[in-house]
Design a protein around this motif. Structure first.
Motif, short mmCIF file in Angstrom:
data_model
loop_
_atom_site.label_atom_id
_atom_site.label_comp_id
_atom_site.label_asym_id
_atom_site.label_seq_id
_atom_site.Cartn_x
_atom_site.Cartn_y
_atom_site.Cartn_z
N ARG A 30 0.85 -1.19 0.00
CA ARG A 30 0.00 0.00 0.00
C ARG A 30 0.89 1.24 0.00
NH1 ARG A 30 -3.34 -4.41 -0.09
NH2 ARG A 30 -5.53 -3.79 0.11
N VAL A 31 0.66 2.13 -0.94
CA VAL A 31 1.38 3.40 -1.02
C VAL A 31 0.37 4.52 -0.72
CG1 VAL A 31 2.72 4.95 -2.48
CG2 VAL A 31 2.98 2.48 -2.74
N GLU A 32 0.58 5.18 0.40
CA GLU A 32 -0.35 6.23 0.82
C GLU A 32 -0.03 7.54 0.10
OE1 GLU A 32 -2.88 6.04 2.90
OE2 GLU A 32 -2.63 3.97 3.62
N VAL A 33 -1.03 8.12 -0.51
CA VAL A 33 -0.92 9.42 -1.16
C VAL A 33 -1.97 10.33 -0.54
CG1 VAL A 33 -1.04 10.71 -3.32
CG2 VAL A 33 -0.07 8.39 -3.30
N VAL A 34 -1.53 11.38 0.13
CA VAL A 34 -2.44 12.33 0.79
C VAL A 34 -2.48 13.61 -0.03
CG1 VAL A 34 -2.93 13.60 2.91
CG2 VAL A 34 -1.88 11.32 3.03
N LYS B 148 -7.19 24.58 10.92
CA LYS B 148 -7.93 23.50 10.28
C LYS B 148 -8.14 22.36 11.26
CE LYS B 148 -5.02 22.98 6.93
NZ LYS B 148 -4.36 22.51 5.70
N VAL B 149 -9.30 21.76 11.20
CA VAL B 149 -9.66 20.63 12.05
C VAL B 149 -10.10 19.48 11.14
CG1 VAL B 149 -11.15 19.76 13.89
CG2 VAL B 149 -10.37 22.14 13.93
N LEU B 150 -9.43 18.35 11.25
CA LEU B 150 -9.77 17.19 10.43
C LEU B 150 -11.06 16.56 10.94
CD1 LEU B 150 -8.92 15.21 8.17
CD2 LEU B 150 -7.70 13.90 9.92
N ILE B 151 -12.07 16.50 10.09
CA ILE B 151 -13.36 15.94 10.48
C ILE B 151 -13.67 14.64 9.72
CG2 ILE B 151 -14.30 18.20 11.09
CD1 ILE B 151 -15.73 18.21 8.38
N GLY B 152 -12.82 14.27 8.79
CA GLY B 152 -13.05 13.04 8.03
C GLY B 152 -12.20 13.02 6.78
N GLU B 153 -12.37 11.98 5.99
CA GLU B 153 -11.61 11.88 4.75
C GLU B 153 -12.28 10.87 3.82
OE1 GLU B 153 -7.70 10.47 5.59
OE2 GLU B 153 -8.37 8.56 6.44
N ASP B 154 -12.03 11.03 2.54
CA ASP B 154 -12.48 10.08 1.53
C ASP B 154 -11.28 9.23 1.11
OD1 ASP B 154 -15.04 11.08 1.57
OD2 ASP B 154 -14.68 12.50 -0.07
#
Length: 313
Positions: free
Chosen positions: A94-98, A112-118
């Motif tokens: 697995r290669v993570e790309v953000v 900024k506050v992280l509330i989720g992700e796709d």
């Protein structure tokens, strides 16, 4: 002008839909003929596996091309509904790309506050590449002493040759497991400017087969220890007959003959009258029919057995 373009677009869409439906029906019919319950009767004996795969690939490619043409120019806002997908194997890397959002001027001095992700996954591939293993074995001598020391050369299947064991495995698997002949492999490797003559690779495969004989003999000996041996009787290009009612591949025929000789020898040990007689599948079939008749089974059963045999011949 606009009305004519709309009418032309509708006509093209209708033609494409009709063609897609026709191709889909052909694909389903061909799939049933080749892989259905009665595939051996419906399938054409002149169509081999490669031709069948080629037909499937061409039909699927045609359908995909038509869909891409019809969907071209559609509004970006029209998103396809998500489809359930089977997850990828866990052993794959697995290669993570953000991908972070752009920093805009109005975001300055804001926290900024992280509330989720796709999260989405796509299957990627790293093309196979050649490399050269450079092995150095330094030679050393001691001051005011005689003699030279050097590490021994590591053993290889192809002594004083250029291939590593990994390359030999790649060529062998491609040739014998993936049905990729050496002439095609020669062309594939030439794209990387690696010149491997097919005659040279054939010599390597001969040497590799000789080295693997001991492993093949061991596996065959272990298989023969089993009480029963499963043999795949799927029809293939090299077909030979064992029972008149069955057509099996040469590998299945070898396993069948081993089992046949094994149990015939066991029967001759227990019955002395069989030692001077030839026991064949034909004799076994008629003996089984007589046993059924003597046991009181209806006469129609062995007769029907024999009739099916003659119809299939």
């Amino acid at each position: 002008m606009l009305l004519s373009e709309v009418a032309d677009l509708k006509a093209r869409n209708a033609d494409a839909d009709e063609l897609m439906e026709r191709l889909t029906q052909v694909l389903k019919a061909f799939d049933r003929a080749c892989f259905g319950r009665r595939s051996k009767k419906l399938g054409s004996p002149g169509i081999d596996d490669e031709k069948q795969a080629f037909v499937f690939e061409e039909i699927e490619t045609g359908i995909a091309a038509i869909r891409a043409k019809v969907n071209k120019g559609a509004a970006d806002t029209e998103k396809r509904p998500p489809r359930p997908r089977k997850g990828f194997a866990p052993h794959l890397e697995r290669v993570e790309v953000v991908i972070e959002p752009d920093e805009l001027p109005e975001h300055v001095d804001k926290q900024k506050v992280l509330i989720g992700e796709d999260v989405s996954e796509r299957l990627d591939v790293v093309p196979a590449k050649f490399r050269v293993i450079v092995t150095r074995r330094p030679k050393y001598a001691f001051k005011n002493e005689d003699g030279v020391i050097q590490a021994a050369a590591p053993p290889h299947i192809i002594e004083a040759g250029i291939p590593t064991e990994a390359l030999l495995a790649q060529i062998a698997v491609s040739k014998y497991a993936d049905s990729l002949p050496l002439c095609r492999q020669e062309a594939i490797y030439a794209r990387d400017k690696v010149e491997l003559d097919r005659k040279l690779m054939a010599q390597w495969m001969g040497k590799l087969g000789f080295e693997l004989d001991i492993l093949a003999d061991y596996i065959l000996a272990e298989i023969k220890k089993a009480a029963r041996i499963f043999a795949d009787e799927t029809e293939s290009g090299a077909q030979r007959r064992s029972f008149p009612t069955y057509t099996v591949a040469s590998s299945a025929l070898t396993a069948y003959r081993h089992c046949w000789n094994k149990y015939v020898a066991r029967a001759r040990e227990q019955c002395a009258s069989l030692r001077s007689k030839r026991v064949s599948p034909h004799v076994l079939r008629h003996s089984a029919a007589m046993e059924l008749l003597q046991a009181g089974v209806a006469r129609s059963l062995p007769c029907g057995w024999a009739m099916r045999r003659w119809k299939r011949r």
